[in-house]
Design a protein around this motif. Sequence first.
Motif, PDB file in Angstrom:
ATOM      1  N   ASP A 349      46.658  41.693 -66.349  1.00  0.00           N
ATOM      2  CA  ASP A 349      44.844  41.392 -66.533  1.00  0.00           C
ATOM      3  C   ASP A 349      44.598  40.731 -65.249  1.00  0.00           C
ATOM      4  O   ASP A 349      43.211  40.744 -64.848  1.00  0.00           O
ATOM      5  CB  ASP A 349      45.057  40.056 -67.406  1.00  0.00           C
ATOM      6  N   ILE A 350      45.346  39.984 -64.326  1.00  0.00           N
ATOM      7  CA  ILE A 350      44.891  39.577 -62.962  1.00  0.00           C
ATOM      8  C   ILE A 350      46.119  39.976 -62.250  1.00  0.00           C
ATOM      9  O   ILE A 350      47.095  40.159 -62.225  1.00  0.00           O
ATOM     10  CB  ILE A 350      45.135  38.106 -63.092  1.00  0.00           C
ATOM     11  N   LEU A 351      45.577  40.732 -60.889  1.00  0.00           N
ATOM     12  CA  LEU A 351      46.133  41.127 -59.904  1.00  0.00           C
ATOM     13  C   LEU A 351      45.961  40.756 -58.542  1.00  0.00           C
ATOM     14  O   LEU A 351      44.985  40.938 -58.075  1.00  0.00           O
ATOM     15  CB  LEU A 351      46.284  42.752 -59.868  1.00  0.00           C
ATOM     16  N   ALA A 352      46.979  40.002 -57.883  1.00  0.00           N
ATOM     17  CA  ALA A 352      46.739  39.597 -56.470  1.00  0.00           C
ATOM     18  C   ALA A 352      47.461  40.321 -55.476  1.00  0.00           C
ATOM     19  O   ALA A 352      48.654  40.780 -55.829  1.00  0.00           O
ATOM     20  CB  ALA A 352      47.381  37.931 -56.440  1.00  0.00           C
ATOM     21  N   ILE A 353      46.550  40.960 -54.806  1.00  0.00           N
ATOM     22  CA  ILE A 353      47.152  41.958 -53.734  1.00  0.00           C
ATOM     23  C   ILE A 353      47.193  41.341 -52.335  1.00  0.00           C
ATOM     24  O   ILE A 353      46.064  40.734 -51.814  1.00  0.00           O
ATOM     25  CB  ILE A 353      46.415  43.217 -53.852  1.00  0.00           C
ATOM     26  N   GLU A 354      48.079  41.734 -51.541  1.00  0.00           N
ATOM     27  CA  GLU A 354      48.247  41.258 -50.202  1.00  0.00           C
ATOM     28  C   GLU A 354      48.024  42.329 -49.127  1.00  0.00           C
ATOM     29  O   GLU A 354      48.495  43.760 -49.642  1.00  0.00           O
ATOM     30  CB  GLU A 354      49.430  40.335 -49.898  1.00  0.00           C
TER      31      GLU A 354
END
Length: 618
Positions: A349-354
């Motif tokens: 649902d939520i994706l934190a990408i670096e």
Amino acid sequence: MSASVRPRHRSAAVGALVVAGLCSALLVKPSHAEEPADQGALAAPRVHDIQGDTRTSPYAGQQVTDVPGVVTGVRTYGSRGFWIQDPTPDDDPATSEGIFVFTSSTPRVAVGDDVRVSGLVGEYYPGGEDTGGQSVTQISRPTVTVVSSGNELPAPVTLDAEDLPERYAPAGDPAEGGDIEGLTLRPNRYALDLFESLEGMTVAVEDTAVVGPSTPYYELWVTLDPHANPTANGGTRYASYTDQNAGRLKVESLVPVAQQPFPRANVGDVLAGTTVGPLDYDEFGGYLLAAREMGTVESGGLTPESTRPQRRDELAIATYNVENLNPGNEQAKFDRLAAGVVTHLASPDILAIEEVQDDSGPTDDGTVGADETLGRFVDAIVAAGGPRYEWRGIDPVDGEDGGQPGGNIRTVFLFNPERVSFVDRAGGDSTTGTEVVRHRGRAELTASPGRVDPGNWAWEDSRKPLAAEFSFRGETVFVVANHFTSKGGDHPLHGRYQPPVRSSEAQRIAQARVVNSFVQDIRSAQRQARVVVLGDINDFEFSPTTRALTEDGALRGALDSLPRDERYTYVFQGNSQVLDQTLVSPSIRRFEYDIVHINAEFADQASDHDPQVLRFRP
């Protein structure tokens, strides 16, 4: 020759080896020793005399003549030269019988030549003396006389777990910064001493486990002790600062790729048969076997993992370092990363990408926006069968956040608008941080998305955390995406300073304290607030950085919920280790956490990090 290992095999004499453009250490190796102004040449010392019983030669800076030996390996790329070994060893296990002869140009000798070498003895520090690595004793500016050819080679020393000391390295003198160069080698007691006592000698490994996948630089990692801290997939886990996995050894090839392609290997494979060649050292991992004869890779059957889909009432939050993603990448990289999100992470649902780069990638032209980068990534996710994510982020100040020069990497939130709502509050920018306020008895951010204390010195030349509010089924969840400063500048595990100095750690600890304080502010405003802190922390689960993040009970690591043999997100120099972490506030009492191993253990990688996902019911 060391008494702690036994020569077991003899290799057939082989012809001259020609190698072009091979391996990661594509260096021209200069001599770092200077010849004294009026130093006379020392006649015919043996190799073990030159090597001595410490890490540096007692002959350093001196000319020697007619050093006898048999050529055991030839390298015609990078640091050009050849190895010789004295077939008549002494009885001191601390003194090596092999040495590298640096020629700077293509050597005119062949394996099996009996030679006499005259030249200057010196110590060369791969990568530079300031990096903290060890030196390689060598003879440079050589004059070489070939006495005969086709001679039998010295029997290799076969390395295995039986002969490997349990301890990794001696402790250096604190008054000397922990330098171990002057200590007498104890090859029966320390693994680094054992390898140093064999520097330049012919060694062999047989049927060894692959613990670091093959790379584009034509190298792979094996372990002499596969029972040390094993992972579920056949790697070896970095478990603590004092448990370095002493059996790790890099393998390269002296045979040109055009003649014999370097094998592709994943973690869990086996380098079968016998691999034999001189023992060398470089800055990209320490001791290595420069193979003149290479074993064959037998597959261990490793396949990429997939996590289960979240249930209707579960919120799935994931993090993924996408390794300098920018529009200049081939579409195949976008597609591979997208497949990772859809197929292997089950479309969280939520994706934190670096490591999202700006729209001009590493071109340093002042560009800071990343809409094209993110648009291509989202389009690729849709093409792979996933949702059309929306994104929120804050462009950095040009050149202020570290990473690849010109790339302006940053963290970004992707979210599925069909499952979650983003709470937008204007006011946050690259230099204006978000604050926590109490509103109607609940915690609230003044800016969403917003950076966390971006003016704090802790974020100098580093990515600033990105905080946001999300709403899932009417419940608020705070998420803080991070990419802490790298380990650049730390001394290597295999270096001459023991224990190694972790100079970069101070900044990560400071960063962790800033994030911890921010979480405490949220919990002060609303004790039962649900907070998830995640991303590329660039540090281990047992590190002071992690202790600072979890201080005073603000957070707990989700990693602790996994079996120990599954706790890793990255493979570095044969060590499976944690760099990426997910932490939760105490109000998130029950959750399911998964590190999805799809990259780090594979030769074919979309990124060098494995993603991870957290599922819970808010």
